[in-house]
Design a protein around this motif. Structure first.
Motif, PDB file in Angstrom:
ATOM      1  N   LEU A 189      15.101  31.867  20.593  1.00 33.67           N
ATOM      2  CA  LEU A 189      14.862  31.420  19.230  1.00 33.67           C
ATOM      3  C   LEU A 189      13.990  30.165  19.222  1.00 33.67           C
ATOM      4  O   LEU A 189      13.045  30.056  18.430  1.00 33.67           O
ATOM      5  CB  LEU A 189      16.197  31.164  18.524  1.00 33.67           C
ATOM      6  CG  LEU A 189      16.118  30.817  17.044  1.00 33.67           C
ATOM      7  CD1 LEU A 189      15.538  31.990  16.272  1.00 33.67           C
ATOM      8  CD2 LEU A 189      17.492  30.454  16.527  1.00 33.67           C
ATOM      9  N   VAL A 190      14.268  29.249  20.117  1.00 33.61           N
ATOM     10  CA  VAL A 190      13.475  28.020  20.210  1.00 33.61           C
ATOM     11  C   VAL A 190      12.047  28.338  20.654  1.00 33.61           C
ATOM     12  O   VAL A 190      11.079  27.817  20.103  1.00 33.61           O
ATOM     13  CB  VAL A 190      14.145  27.003  21.167  1.00 33.61           C
ATOM     14  CG1 VAL A 190      13.211  25.841  21.462  1.00 33.61           C
ATOM     15  CG2 VAL A 190      15.446  26.501  20.569  1.00 33.61           C
ATOM     16  N   GLU A 191      11.902  29.217  21.644  1.00 34.76           N
ATOM     17  CA  GLU A 191      10.554  29.602  22.090  1.00 34.76           C
ATOM     18  C   GLU A 191       9.774  30.268  20.965  1.00 34.76           C
ATOM     19  O   GLU A 191       8.595  30.007  20.770  1.00 34.76           O
ATOM     20  CB  GLU A 191      10.654  30.549  23.291  1.00 34.76           C
ATOM     21  CG  GLU A 191      11.109  29.884  24.559  1.00 34.76           C
ATOM     22  CD  GLU A 191      11.376  30.886  25.671  1.00 34.76           C
ATOM     23  OE1 GLU A 191      11.169  32.096  25.459  1.00 34.76           O
ATOM     24  OE2 GLU A 191      11.796  30.444  26.751  1.00 34.76           O
ATOM     25  N   GLY A 192      10.459  31.146  20.215  1.00 33.02           N
ATOM     26  CA  GLY A 192       9.806  31.791  19.074  1.00 33.02           C
ATOM     27  C   GLY A 192       9.390  30.785  18.014  1.00 33.02           C
ATOM     28  O   GLY A 192       8.320  30.893  17.416  1.00 33.02           O
ATOM     29  N   ALA A 193      10.228  29.801  17.773  1.00 31.01           N
ATOM     30  CA  ALA A 193       9.909  28.774  16.787  1.00 31.01           C
ATOM     31  C   ALA A 193       8.720  27.918  17.227  1.00 31.01           C
ATOM     32  O   ALA A 193       7.969  27.411  16.406  1.00 31.01           O
ATOM     33  CB  ALA A 193      11.130  27.889  16.540  1.00 31.01           C
ATOM     34  N   VAL A 194       8.530  27.762  18.517  1.00 31.37           N
ATOM     35  CA  VAL A 194       7.403  26.986  19.028  1.00 31.37           C
ATOM     36  C   VAL A 194       6.124  27.828  19.030  1.00 31.37           C
ATOM     37  O   VAL A 194       5.056  27.361  18.655  1.00 31.37           O
ATOM     38  CB  VAL A 194       7.709  26.447  20.451  1.00 31.37           C
ATOM     39  CG1 VAL A 194       6.471  25.873  21.096  1.00 31.37           C
ATOM     40  CG2 VAL A 194       8.815  25.411  20.381  1.00 31.37           C
ATOM     41  N   VAL A 195       6.225  29.092  19.413  1.00 30.86           N
ATOM     42  CA  VAL A 195       5.053  29.952  19.564  1.00 30.86           C
ATOM     43  C   VAL A 195       4.551  30.480  18.219  1.00 30.86           C
ATOM     44  O   VAL A 195       3.339  30.625  18.019  1.00 30.86           O
ATOM     45  CB  VAL A 195       5.376  31.117  20.533  1.00 30.86           C
ATOM     46  CG1 VAL A 195       4.287  32.167  20.538  1.00 30.86           C
ATOM     47  CG2 VAL A 195       5.590  30.572  21.933  1.00 30.86           C
ATOM     48  N   LEU A 196       5.435  30.776  17.279  1.00 33.70           N
ATOM     49  CA  LEU A 196       5.039  31.378  16.006  1.00 33.70           C
ATOM     50  C   LEU A 196       4.015  30.555  15.223  1.00 33.70           C
ATOM     51  O   LEU A 196       3.012  31.107  14.761  1.00 33.70           O
ATOM     52  CB  LEU A 196       6.285  31.661  15.161  1.00 33.70           C
ATOM     53  CG  LEU A 196       6.037  32.489  13.902  1.00 33.70           C
ATOM     54  CD1 LEU A 196       5.540  33.871  14.277  1.00 33.70           C
ATOM     55  CD2 LEU A 196       7.316  32.581  13.089  1.00 33.70           C
ATOM     56  N   PRO A 197       4.167  29.248  15.047  1.00 35.62           N
ATOM     57  CA  PRO A 197       3.139  28.486  14.334  1.00 35.62           C
ATOM     58  C   PRO A 197       1.782  28.504  15.045  1.00 35.62           C
ATOM     59  O   PRO A 197       0.734  28.522  14.394  1.00 35.62           O
ATOM     60  CB  PRO A 197       3.699  27.061  14.279  1.00 35.62           C
ATOM     61  CG  PRO A 197       5.149  27.203  14.467  1.00 35.62           C
ATOM     62  CD  PRO A 197       5.342  28.412  15.316  1.00 35.62           C
ATOM     63  N   VAL A 198       1.804  28.524  16.362  1.00 35.29           N
ATOM     64  CA  VAL A 198       0.549  28.575  17.112  1.00 35.29           C
ATOM     65  C   VAL A 198      -0.157  29.909  16.868  1.00 35.29           C
ATOM     66  O   VAL A 198      -1.365  29.960  16.616  1.00 35.29           O
ATOM     67  CB  VAL A 198       0.806  28.344  18.618  1.00 35.29           C
ATOM     68  CG1 VAL A 198      -0.459  28.567  19.424  1.00 35.29           C
ATOM     69  CG2 VAL A 198       1.356  26.950  18.854  1.00 35.29           C
ATOM     70  N   VAL A 199       0.594  30.995  16.901  1.00 32.24           N
ATOM     71  CA  VAL A 199       0.019  32.326  16.672  1.00 32.24           C
ATOM     72  C   VAL A 199      -0.509  32.440  15.251  1.00 32.24           C
ATOM     73  O   VAL A 199      -1.618  32.943  15.017  1.00 32.24           O
ATOM     74  CB  VAL A 199       1.060  33.427  16.987  1.00 32.24           C
ATOM     75  CG1 VAL A 199       0.574  34.784  16.519  1.00 32.24           C
ATOM     76  CG2 VAL A 199       1.370  33.447  18.463  1.00 32.24           C
ATOM     77  N   ILE A 200       0.253  31.966  14.282  1.00 32.53           N
ATOM     78  CA  ILE A 200      -0.198  32.021  12.882  1.00 32.53           C
ATOM     79  C   ILE A 200      -1.449  31.166  12.688  1.00 32.53           C
ATOM     80  O   ILE A 200      -2.393  31.566  12.001  1.00 32.53           O
ATOM     81  CB  ILE A 200       0.946  31.595  11.929  1.00 32.53           C
ATOM     82  CG1 ILE A 200       2.023  32.673  11.922  1.00 32.53           C
ATOM     83  CG2 ILE A 200       0.420  31.347  10.525  1.00 32.53           C
ATOM     84  CD1 ILE A 200       3.263  32.307  11.142  1.00 32.53           C
TER      85      ILE A 200
END
Length: 168
Positions: free
Chosen positions: A31-42
């Motif tokens: 969940l933490v990794e997703g929260a970090v990676v998602l803004p970068v991808v968007i």
């Protein structure tokens, strides 16, 4: 007792003692990794889509300006309004409403020459003629507003020489 070689080695538990807690911790890490990676991808997706919109507008403006300069060169009697209207008509419905077209003409040096025409009797007729030349510049601007809201204008300029000939 059994001989040493026949003894079964003791099993060591891979469990850290937490049991189901280990899975929960791993889920939390995902969940933490997703929260970090998602803004970068968007952000990357927004950057790519904005860049593609800017590139499309630049190509549209460049093509429209080139076609306008070509039209003005091939139709020397066309005035600036007619050239601008033709550019908008060629751009299509969606782009035509957003285009800003500026046509300007600046005179070049006139050229005098002697023109010879074959007459009906087979002889040459001579007449003085003058070529009037203008440098026609067509500038097309098209505003772009990418998804992040910053506005940008794609501008392109093309020129052509328009000539008219007449007998002096």
């Amino acid at each position: 007792p059994r001989p040493r070689s026949a003894r079964v080695p003791a099993r060591r538990s891979l469990d850290t003692g937490g049991g189901p807690m280990v899975r929960t911790r791993l889920r939390g890490a995902s969940l933490v990794e997703g929260a970090v990676v998602l803004p970068v991808v968007i952000s990357l997706l927004m950057l790519v889509s904005g860049a593609s919109l800017m590139w499309r507008a630049r190509m549209c403006a460049d093509s429209a300006a080139a076609e306008g300069a070509r039209y003005a060169t091939l139709h020397p009697t066309a005035d600036d309004y007619e050239v601008a209207s033709w550019v908008r008509a060629q751009a299509g419905d969606q782009a035509a409403t957003q285009l800003s077209v500026t046509v300007s003409a600046s005179p070049l040096a006139d050229q005098d020459y002697e023109m010879r025409v074959l007459g009906e009797d087979g002889g040459w007729l001579a007449a003085d003629a003058r070529t009037t030349r203008e440098l026609v510049t067509v500038t097309v601007s098209m505003p772009v507003t990418p998804v992040w809201g910053a506005s940008w204008t794609a501008t392109a300029t093309h020129s052509g020489v328009r000539s008219t000939e007449g007998v002096a």
